[in-house]
Design a protein around this motif. Structure first.
Motif, PDB file in Angstrom:
ATOM      1  N   GLU A 189       0.797  -1.226   0.000  1.00 22.55           N
ATOM      2  CA  GLU A 189       0.000   0.000   0.000  1.00 22.55           C
ATOM      3  C   GLU A 189       0.832   1.279   0.000  1.00 22.55           C
ATOM      4  N   LYS A 190       2.056   1.227   0.545  1.00 20.43           N
ATOM      5  CA  LYS A 190       2.861   2.448   0.674  1.00 20.43           C
ATOM      6  C   LYS A 190       4.087   2.447  -0.237  1.00 20.43           C
ATOM      7  N   PRO A 238       2.472   0.736  -4.290  1.00 22.18           N
ATOM      8  CA  PRO A 238       1.014   0.741  -4.481  1.00 22.18           C
ATOM      9  C   PRO A 238       0.636   0.454  -5.934  1.00 22.18           C
ATOM     10  N   LYS A 275      -6.979   2.928  -9.226  1.00 24.69           N
ATOM     11  CA  LYS A 275      -6.654   4.168  -8.522  1.00 24.69           C
ATOM     12  C   LYS A 275      -5.863   3.831  -7.259  1.00 24.69           C
ATOM     13  N   SER A 276      -4.556   3.866  -7.374  1.00 27.86           N
ATOM     14  CA  SER A 276      -3.699   3.536  -6.241  1.00 27.86           C
ATOM     15  C   SER A 276      -3.415   4.775  -5.408  1.00 27.86           C
ATOM     16  N   PRO A 277      -3.192   4.604  -4.110  1.00 29.58           N
ATOM     17  CA  PRO A 277      -2.812   5.741  -3.265  1.00 29.58           C
ATOM     18  C   PRO A 277      -1.422   6.232  -3.642  1.00 29.58           C
ATOM     19  N   PRO A 278      -1.061   7.454  -3.269  1.00 29.36           N
ATOM     20  CA  PRO A 278       0.269   7.980  -3.600  1.00 29.36           C
ATOM     21  C   PRO A 278       1.370   7.108  -3.002  1.00 29.36           C
ATOM     22  N   ARG A 279       2.475   7.015  -3.706  1.00 32.62           N
ATOM     23  CA  ARG A 279       3.607   6.230  -3.242  1.00 32.62           C
ATOM     24  C   ARG A 279       4.365   6.995  -2.159  1.00 32.62           C
ATOM     25  N   GLU A 310       1.436   9.065   8.765  1.00 32.80           N
ATOM     26  CA  GLU A 310       0.542   8.266   9.595  1.00 32.80           C
ATOM     27  C   GLU A 310       0.632   8.709  11.053  1.00 32.80           C
TER      28      GLU A 310
END
Length: 481
Positions: free
Chosen positions: A216-217, A220, A374-378, A389
Motif C-alpha cells: 500500500e505504501k 502501491p 486508482k492507487s494511493p500515492p507512493r 501516519e
C-alpha cells in the motif's frame, strides 16, 4: 507480462516467475514436499540464512563475516534507535539511513523492518485484526491459487522445504489474510515471495502488517489487476536509464525490448528471486528505509553493468541474445559489497522518480486513457510513512516478551536490603542476624528469590503467562528477539 485468466485470477507477473533460479525444477510437481525428497537433504549443509541448496545458498568460504565486536556495537546502536524511534526518525534520519546502508544486524533485522515500514504502528493500532482475518474462511478463488503457489516459494530454504510445514502454513495465513484485508485487490503471485522473505525474519502477524505496508505504501498498485503500476514504473526505469547509461538505453531501444520483459520480476519481487541472499537482505534494508528509489537504482546498476559498453554488446546483437544475457546476470555484479556500493552511488533521487512519473503518466493517458486502478500515492521510505501516519509513542513501545521479575516486589526488596545494610553497619551485627533485626523497624518481608518472583508473577494477572516465554515451547515472537 502477467496473463489474466478467464476467472480473473492473475497467474503471475511474468512467465519467468515459474522455474526461477531457486526452483528445484521447472515442473510444479517436482517440489520439495514429500518426505523422501526432504530426507534426501538430511546431510546437506545449511548456510547461515537457512538455505540447504539452490542458487541462493551461500558458500561460507566466500562470505566475509563482520567481526563479532563490530556486530555487537551495531546491535547496541540499533537497540538504542529502536527504543527512541520517533526521535531518531525526526532528528537523525540521515544516521538511520547510513546504518541501513551498512546493513542491519541479523539479530534485529526483523524488528528493524517492522519499524522502518510502519508495520509496528499498524499492528499496535489494529490489535486483534490479524487474528480476526486469520479465523475467517477466505475466498475459495484466492485460496486455491495460494495453495498452488506455496511450495514454489524458496523450496530450498529449511523453513519452506516441507510441504504443509510451519513455514508454508504461516505463508498461507498471511496471504489469505491479505485477500480478506483487500478483497478488491485479492492475491497476486508476486506477493508470495515478498511474504516469505518477511516470515523468515518475523512472526506471521508482523509479516502481515509489513506486507500491507509494502503493497500500500512502497509499491502501491503493483499487485492490482492489469499491473498498470508496474508497467508505468517500467517506462520510468527506461527513461532514467538514458541518464545513467546511454549505451544500454540505445541497445534496448534498437531491439525494441520492452521494460516489462526484464524488470517485472525484479520490481514486483523486490529482487528477492534474482540476487544472492546476502545481497537481497542488504537491498531490503535500504529499500524499507529509503523507498522504491532503491529498487530503481538496483535495476539501473544491473542494466548498466550488463549492457553499458559497446564491447560487451558485440556478442548480443538481437532481442533473444540480450534477454538471455539479462536472465543470467554475472554473479560478480550481484556480489553484496560491490552491488551496495554501486547502488548508493547512483545519482537518482525520489524527486527525479516522481518528476518522471508525471511525464510517463501523461503519456499513458494519451495512449490508454485514465488508469483503471486508482492507487494511493507512493511513499518514499520510512520517514515519509511515519510523517503521513499519526501515531503515539505507545505505538512504538517495545513490549518485552520475557519478564523476569515484578517491578513492585523488586523495589521493596531493594529498599529492605538498603535498610538492613544500615542496621548492620550501626549495630555491627553479623550478616546472619540482619533478617532478625528487620522485624523491629519494618513490616516483615520475606526475601525474594527467583523462584518466588516467578510464582508471584503467575498469581498476578497482568504478568500471567510470562513464565511460558521461558520454556522450550515459547511463542513464535520470542524466536525473533
Amino acid at each position: 507480462m502477467a496473463k489474466i485468466q478467464e476467472n480473473g485470477v492473475r497467474s503471475g507477473p511474468s512467465p519467468s516467475l515459474k522455474g526461477t533460479r531457486e526452483s528445484p525444477s521447472d515442473k510444479d510437481s517436482n517440489s520439495m514436499g514429500s518426505e523422501s525428497e526432504k530426507n534426501g537433504f538430511a546431510d546437506t549443509h545449511t548456510d547461515k540464512y537457512g538455505f540447504i541448496g539452490g542458487a541462493q545458498q551461500s558458500l561460507e568460504d566466500s562470505i566475509e563475516d563482520i567481526p563479532p565486536e563490530v556486530l555487537r556495537q551495531r546491535e547496541a546502536k540499533w537497540l538504542d534507535m529502536l527504543n527512541s524511534w520517533d526521535k531518531w526518525m525526526a532528528k537523525r534520519h540521515k544516521k538511520i539511513k547510513l546504518r541501513c546502508q551498512k546493513g542491519i544486524p541479523p539479530s534485529l533485522r526483523g524488528r528493524a523492518w517492522l519499524y522502518l515500514s510502519g508495520g509496528k504502528v499498524k499492528l499496535e493500532q489494529n490489535h486483534g485484526k490479524f487474528q480476526e482475518l486469520d479465523s475467517q474462511a477466505g475466498d475459495p478463488k484466492w485460496l486455491d491459487v495460494i495453495e498452488k503457489d506455496l511450495h514454489r516459494q524458496f523450496p530450498f530454504h529449511e523453513m519452506f522445504v516441507l510441504r504443509g510445514g510451519h513455514g508454508q502454513q504461516d505463508l498461507h495465513r498471511v496471504l489469505k489474510a491479505y485477500t480478506l484485508h483487500r478483497p478488491e485487490e485479492g492475491y497476486c503471485q508476486a506477493q508470495a515471495p515478498i511474504a516469505a522473505v518477511l516470515l523468515m525474519h518475523m512472526p506471521a502477524e508482523e509479516a502481515f502488517w509489513v506486507l500491507v505496508q509494502i503493497c500500500e505504501k512502497y509499491l502501491p498498485g503493483y499487485y492490482s489487476a492489469g499491473l498498470e503500476a508496474i508497467q508505468l514504473d517500467g517506462e520510468i526505469l527506461f527513461a532514467l536509464l538514458r541518464k545513467i547509461s546511454p549505451v544500454a538505453h540505445k541497445h534496448l531501444s534498437k531491439y525494441k525490448i520492452d521494460p516489462i520483459l526484464y524488470m517485472t520480476e525484479w520490481f514486483m519481487c523486490a529482487f528477492s528471486r534474482t540476487l544472492p541472499w546476502a545481497s537481497v537482505l542488504r537491498v531490503w534494508d535500504m529499500f524499507l528505509c529509503e523507498g522504491v528509489k532503491i529498487i530503481f537504482r538496483v535495476g539501473l546498476v544491473l542494466l548498466k553493468l550488463m549492457l553499458g559498453s559497446p564491447e560487451k554488446l558485440k556478442a548480443y546483437q538481437g532481442q533473444y541474445e540480450t534477454m538471455e544475457l539479462l536472465r543470467a546476470i554475472n554473479p560478480k555484479y550481484m556480489q553484496e559489497a560491490f552491488l551496495v556500493r554501486e547502488v548508493i552511488e547512483v545519482p537518482i533521487s525520489e524527486r527525479e522518480i516522481e518528476k518522471e512519473h508525471q511525464v510517463q503518466l501523461k503519456r499513458w493517458k494519451e495512449k490508454h486513457g485514465d488508469l483503471r486502478c486508482k492507487s494511493p500515492p507512493r511513499m518514499h521510505g520510512a520517514r515519509a510513512i511515519m510523517e503521513a501516519e499519526p501515531h503515539t509513542r505507545q505505538d512504538l513501545h517495545q513490549a518485552p516478551t520475557i519478564i523476569m521479575e515484578s517491578p513492585k516486589e523488586n523495589s521493596n526488596f531493594k529498599k529492605n536490603k538498603k535498610e538492613n545494610k544500615k542496621k548492620d553497619k550501626s549495630k555491627k551485627t553479623p550478616p546472619s542476624a540482619s533478617f532478625e533485626n528487620r522485624s523491629h523497624s519494618a513490616p516483615e518481608v520475606e526475601p525474594v528469590t527467583p523462584v518466588d518472583t516467578v510464582r508471584s508473577l503467575e498469581k498476578n494477572s497482568p504478568w500471567q503467562g510470562s513464565r511460558q516465554s521461558l520454556s522450550s515451547s515459547s511463542t513464535e515472537q520470542d524466536t525473533y528477539l
